[in-house]
Write a protein that holds these residues in place. Structure first.
Motif, PDB file in Angstrom:
ATOM      1  N   ILE A  31       3.551  -6.464  -7.862  1.00 21.79           N
ATOM      2  CA  ILE A  31       2.302  -5.853  -7.443  1.00 21.79           C
ATOM      3  C   ILE A  31       2.611  -4.903  -6.294  1.00 21.79           C
ATOM      4  N   THR A  32       2.084  -3.677  -6.379  1.00 20.98           N
ATOM      5  CA  THR A  32       2.332  -2.680  -5.346  1.00 20.98           C
ATOM      6  C   THR A  32       1.011  -2.097  -4.874  1.00 20.98           C
ATOM      7  N   PRO A  33       0.393  -2.676  -3.854  1.00 20.01           N
ATOM      8  CA  PRO A  33      -0.867  -2.125  -3.340  1.00 20.01           C
ATOM      9  C   PRO A  33      -0.614  -0.848  -2.552  1.00 20.01           C
ATOM     10  N   ILE A 116       5.406  -5.315  -3.456  1.00 19.31           N
ATOM     11  CA  ILE A 116       6.153  -4.145  -3.006  1.00 19.31           C
ATOM     12  C   ILE A 116       5.187  -3.192  -2.323  1.00 19.31           C
ATOM     13  N   THR A 117       5.589  -2.662  -1.184  1.00 23.71           N
ATOM     14  CA  THR A 117       4.741  -1.705  -0.486  1.00 23.71           C
ATOM     15  C   THR A 117       5.593  -0.610   0.128  1.00 23.71           C
ATOM     16  N   LEU A 197       5.079   4.948  -7.762  1.00 28.52           N
ATOM     17  CA  LEU A 197       6.232   5.617  -7.169  1.00 28.52           C
ATOM     18  C   LEU A 197       6.967   4.683  -6.210  1.00 28.52           C
ATOM     19  N   ALA A 198       6.216   3.902  -5.422  1.00 26.22           N
ATOM     20  CA  ALA A 198       6.842   2.945  -4.512  1.00 26.22           C
ATOM     21  C   ALA A 198       7.615   1.877  -5.282  1.00 26.22           C
ATOM     22  N   LEU A 199       7.050   1.410  -6.395  1.00 28.70           N
ATOM     23  CA  LEU A 199       7.725   0.395  -7.199  1.00 28.70           C
ATOM     24  C   LEU A 199       9.010   0.939  -7.811  1.00 28.70           C
TER      25      LEU A 199
END
Length: 227
Positions: A31-33, A116-117, A197-199
């Motif tokens: 999960i990437t908030p 993931i952040t 993109l962060a993930l």
């Protein structure tokens, strides 16, 4: 927005499809908030900031009718394609409605999920505020981190913190460009695509630069802790 990797899409979540979309979260492994950072509304001596307060305002926020807001933040979002009119008409009605859905979907307190952040101080704070149903957050760093661990578990990773150790430039777009993920000028600019993109950056850092071992970054949020 550039083409996304095969099999991946950015989905819009509104009042009328909230429960349906939340069901998909239960199957997630990562999960990437993400959320745009607020800008300051008043002088540094005050505590009012941001375009809206996640604990008190509706998610169908509209600058003409809702909370005090910073005009530059509103302009930033509108320039990147966010329609406040659509959110006013179709957005999730209240923060408590979103909190109830999130708390009941089985996503939190699950050991199988990695969070993931990128530079996650603000957005994790917002997420904790939503999940707490607007109640005050802990007033100490230790208490806040305990709350994060309670909801998210131990597997929390911040791409910004990892990028520092890998000598990459600051900024998600610059990190992504350095990793040859997408040209900086074409990178996604709203929260859903920015999360992706962060993930992708995390995966490339983990498996191509750190040989699969990111254990020393576990639980570190950029801007809060240091190694």
């Amino acid at each position: 927005m550039p083409l996304l990797p095969p099999g991946i899409s950015v989905r819009s979540v509104w009042e009328d499809n909230l429960e349906l979309e939340l069901r998909f979260l239960y199957t997630a492994s990562f999960i990437t908030p993400a959320t745009p950072r607020p800008s300051r509304l008043a002088s540094p001596s005050t505590t009012t900031s941001g375009t809206s307060s996640p604990g008190s305002s509706t998610s169908g926020f509209h600058p003409a009718t809702a909370d005090p807001h910073a005009a530059n933040s509103v302009g930033y979002l509108e320039a990147r394609g966010l329609s406040f009119d659509e959110h006013q008409a179709h957005g999730i009605l209240t923060a408590s409605r979103l909190a109830t859905g999130l708390n009941g979907c089985g996503l939190f307190r699950r050991p199988q999920i990695s969070w993931i952040t990128y530079a996650g101080v603000y957005l994790i704070g917002y997420l904790m505020k939503i999940l707490s149903m607007g109640n005050p957050l802990p007033d100490s760093l230790g208490g806040f981190l305990d709350m994060v661990r309670q909801f998210l578990g131990q597997d929390v990773y911040d791409v910004a913190r990892i990028a520092v150790d890998c000598a990459l430039p600051p900024g998600l777009e610059h990190v992504a460009s350095s990793l040859c993920l997408v040209p900086a000028a074409l990178s996604p600019r709203l929260a859903g695509a920015g999360s992706l993109l962060a993930l992708l950056a995390f995966m490339r850092l983990k498996y191509e630069m750190l040989y699969g071992d990111v254990s020393r970054f576990r639980g570190l949020i950029h801007g809060i802790q240091v190694i």
